[in-house]
Structure formats: C-alpha cells, structure tokens
Design an enzyme around this catalytic site. Structure first.
Site, short mmCIF file in Angstrom:
data_model
loop_
_atom_site.label_atom_id
_atom_site.label_comp_id
_atom_site.label_asym_id
_atom_site.label_seq_id
_atom_site.Cartn_x
_atom_site.Cartn_y
_atom_site.Cartn_z
N ASP A 20 112.48 53.03 -11.51
CA ASP A 20 112.89 53.73 -11.97
C ASP A 20 110.72 54.16 -11.76
O ASP A 20 110.46 52.82 -13.19
CB ASP A 20 113.28 53.76 -13.37
CG ASP A 20 112.00 55.04 -13.96
OD1 ASP A 20 112.35 54.37 -15.30
OD2 ASP A 20 111.91 56.49 -13.95
N ASP A 38 108.63 60.34 -9.61
CA ASP A 38 109.58 59.64 -10.31
C ASP A 38 111.42 59.56 -9.76
O ASP A 38 112.24 60.11 -10.02
CB ASP A 38 110.03 60.23 -11.38
CG ASP A 38 110.70 59.25 -13.02
OD1 ASP A 38 111.08 60.28 -13.92
OD2 ASP A 38 110.56 58.72 -12.51
#
Ligand SMILES: CCc1nc(N)nc(N)c1-c1ccc2c(c1)N(CCCOC)[C@H](c1ccccc1)CC2
Length: 334
Positions: A38, A222
């Site tokens: 992430d 992201d």
C-alpha cells in the site's frame, strides 16, 4: 520476495479488480499472510492471535501468534492507523519478515472493525509509503530493504491486471521494472516532496473539456485504494456529466446500455494526459449493474483536499515508484 539479479518479485492476486494482494511470511517457523502493498500508508500490520474473537474480521483472517515464533521480540507500544475505508488498532511487535529477511517492527491488530475488514480478502497491510508517513516513527519495510543494498535500483513497480481471471493478478517488483507488463516509455512526475506518493495534478478533463482541478490540485497515487476518489463537489458534477446516479453514499452506477457512449475521463499529470475509457472506469457486476469506479471522498486538511488515483488507474498505467529520484513513472500497462 527472493532477490535474484538485484530485483525481487511478488505475484499478486486480483480479487474482482478491486483488491490486489500478495503473500509475505513473518517469524520462525514462517507464518504466512496476505497483504496489500500500500503506497497510501507506511506501516506493516497483520491480525493478532490476541485479537478478541468478538472481532469477526480477526476470526476470518490469518493471525500472527507471537508465542509460536522463536524470533519474536516483544515491544507492546500502542498502535492505531486510519484509512479512508476504516481504522485499525493494536500493539507493536518485532520479528523477521519476508523472503529478503528484514527484522521489522510491525503491528499486531487487536481491533479490526467488521466494516470494512470483513470484506477484505487480505489479512493485513504492508505500507510502501515514505518513512514520514509511518505511525510511531517505525522504519518501513522498503527502507529496511534499501539499506541492505541488495536492490539494483531504489525503486519498486506495480502491475495490477484488469481481468480477475488473469494469472498472475498483478506483480510487485522491488528494484526495477518488468518489461512484459508495459509498453512504450515511462513519463515521470516528481513527488510534491512532502514524504508522500503525491504529485501535482494539472486538471481533470471529461471528453475535450478540463472541468476540474483547473487551477492545479494534489493527487495521491495509492495502490491501497480500489478506486479513484475526488472532492465530492467535483465528483458529483462529474457523475452528473456522465449521467451516473448516486446509489449509496458516494457510490454511483450507470445504465449498462449507456456505457458505450460514456466520455473519456483524463488526468493531467506532468504535462501528459492519462485518459481512462469507460472500460477502465466501469465495473460490470453481472449483466445489468454497472458501477462507476470514481468515488466522492472529502479528505479534510492538512491531508486533503486530494484526489486519490487507485487500483483502476494503476491497472491502466504501470507505475514505477522511484525513491532514488522522488518521482513516479507511468507507462501504458500491457
Ligand atoms: C489496504 C489498506 C488501505 N490503504 C489505503 N491507502 N486506502 C485504503 N482505503 C485501504 C483499505 C482499508 C480497508 C479495506 C480496503 C482498503 N479495501 C480495498 C483493498 C484495495 O486493494 C488494492 C477493501 C474494501 C472492500 C470493500 C469496501 C471498501 C474497501 C477491504 C477493506
């Protein structure tokens, strides 16, 4: 993660084009976990054996058992992290992580809210963000790997497939780029230099018109978000422009028969336009449900306002996160 010629690759699983995760191991003997790699966060956490079974989301995921690891080191400091879709609480521990053995401080999650973690096909999260983003000042995994000088380049690249049936569903490559996952050359955009995978976006266009972010705005790249999110004021106008209707809070659908006539939506980064076609931003669940993979999300200052370009953007544009030069490279995904 096994380093060979200065690179280390992990195959990712693609769950319904909305969740992408890969395997890591923690402790000795190895305990296996599925984690999302992430770029929107910088900490590693996995569910804990000491998570109360009242938390269904802990019960339905792999849990780290410190008492079964010979290399576990106690820490116990409190931990709490906030994502756009939910937050996690727990305490810190230390153990050996991954194929590239790094001794890593990570969090054992003891409070995992059912919404949304009951929907998570992964167990935990491995943050690939900058150290500045790390809760409790913990050195992130990628920084520990970089300081071992085993990587050819201080970069990592992410491929997310656009078809859940495709094997592998994606790839995380540490130390370089994988030529089979992109075509053409990379265009680079410098990060904003605030220790986040964020860039300045020059506009968002629908068809031929730049309708949003016309004075420039911030975009976070992201890998931990499924979709593209933008300020509610912009996204609601964008949805009206393409004829989408709001189903639930911030979620939009369109009539599947109209999908072919939807306009191209493009994101202008670093002098290049990155168009998404309707195929890129519509998810078809069954025959007649077509959801739009843009979500309205107002993130309050100082973090926001910010657009988040998530998995559906990365699936179209193979992304190279370059820590050496503090820039992000995009190429057409293969
Ligand atoms: C990876 C951690 C993270 N990191 C960042 N930067 N942003 C967010 N939003 C998340 C996050 C947290 C929780 C969950 C999540 C994502 N999910 C999406 C996986 C995306 O995989 C690429 C799933 C989901 C299912 C249903 C509805 C909402 C969400 C499970 C729950």
């Amino acid at each position: 993660l096994s380093p060979s010629n200065g690179t280390a690759s992990t195959a990712l699983t693609n769950y319904l084009d909305t969740q992408y995760f890969g395997e890591i191991i923690i402790g000795s003997p190895a305990q296996m976990f599925n984690v999302v790699f992430d770029t929107g966060s910088a900490n590693l956490w996995v569910p804990s054996q000491s998570c109360s079974p009242l938390y269904t989301a802990c019960f339905t995921h792999n849990r780290y058992d410190a008492s079964k690891s010979l290399t576990h080191i106690h820490n116990g400091t409190g931990f709490s992290i906030q994502y756009a879709s939910g937050n996690v609480r727990g305490f810190l521990s230390e153990d050996i992580v991954g194929g590239i053995p790094v001794v890593q401080v990570f969090a054992e999650a003891t409070a995992l809210p059912a919404v949304p973690f009951i929907f998570a096909k992964f167990d935990g999260v491995l943050g690939m963000g900058y150290p500045d983003m790390a809760i409790d000042g913990i050195t992130p995994v990628f920084d520990r790997i970089m300081s071992q000088d085993v990587l050819k380049e201080q970069v990592f690249s992410v491929y997310y497939s656009r078809d859940p049936q495709r094997i592998p569903g994606g790839q995380l490559l540490l130390g370089g780029t994988e030529s089979k996952y992109y075509t053409g050359t990379f265009n680079y955009v410098h990060t904003k230099g605030e220790g986040k995978w964020e860039v300045t976006m020059k506009g968002v266009s629908v068809g031929m018109e730049t309708l949003f972010c016309t004075e420039g705005c911030t975009a976070m790249i992201d890998t931990g978000s499924s979709f593209i999110t933008g300020p509610a004021s912009s996204v609601s106008v964008l949805m009206r422009t393409i004829g989408a209707v709001e189903l639930a809070e911030g979620e939009y659908t369109v009539n599947c028969d109209l999908v072919m006539s939807l306009p191209i939506v493009a994101f202008h980064l670093g002098g290049q336009a990155y168009p998404l076609t309707q195929e890129d931003y519509i998810l078809r669940f069954g025959e007649d449900i077509c959801t739009v993979t843009f979500r309205a999300l107002d993130i309050p200052p100082p973090t926001g306002p910010v657009w988040i370009l998530g998995a559906n953007f990365i699936a179209r544009y193979y992304t190279k996160f370059d820590r050496r030069n503090n820039r992000i490279g995009f190429a057409q995904a293969a």
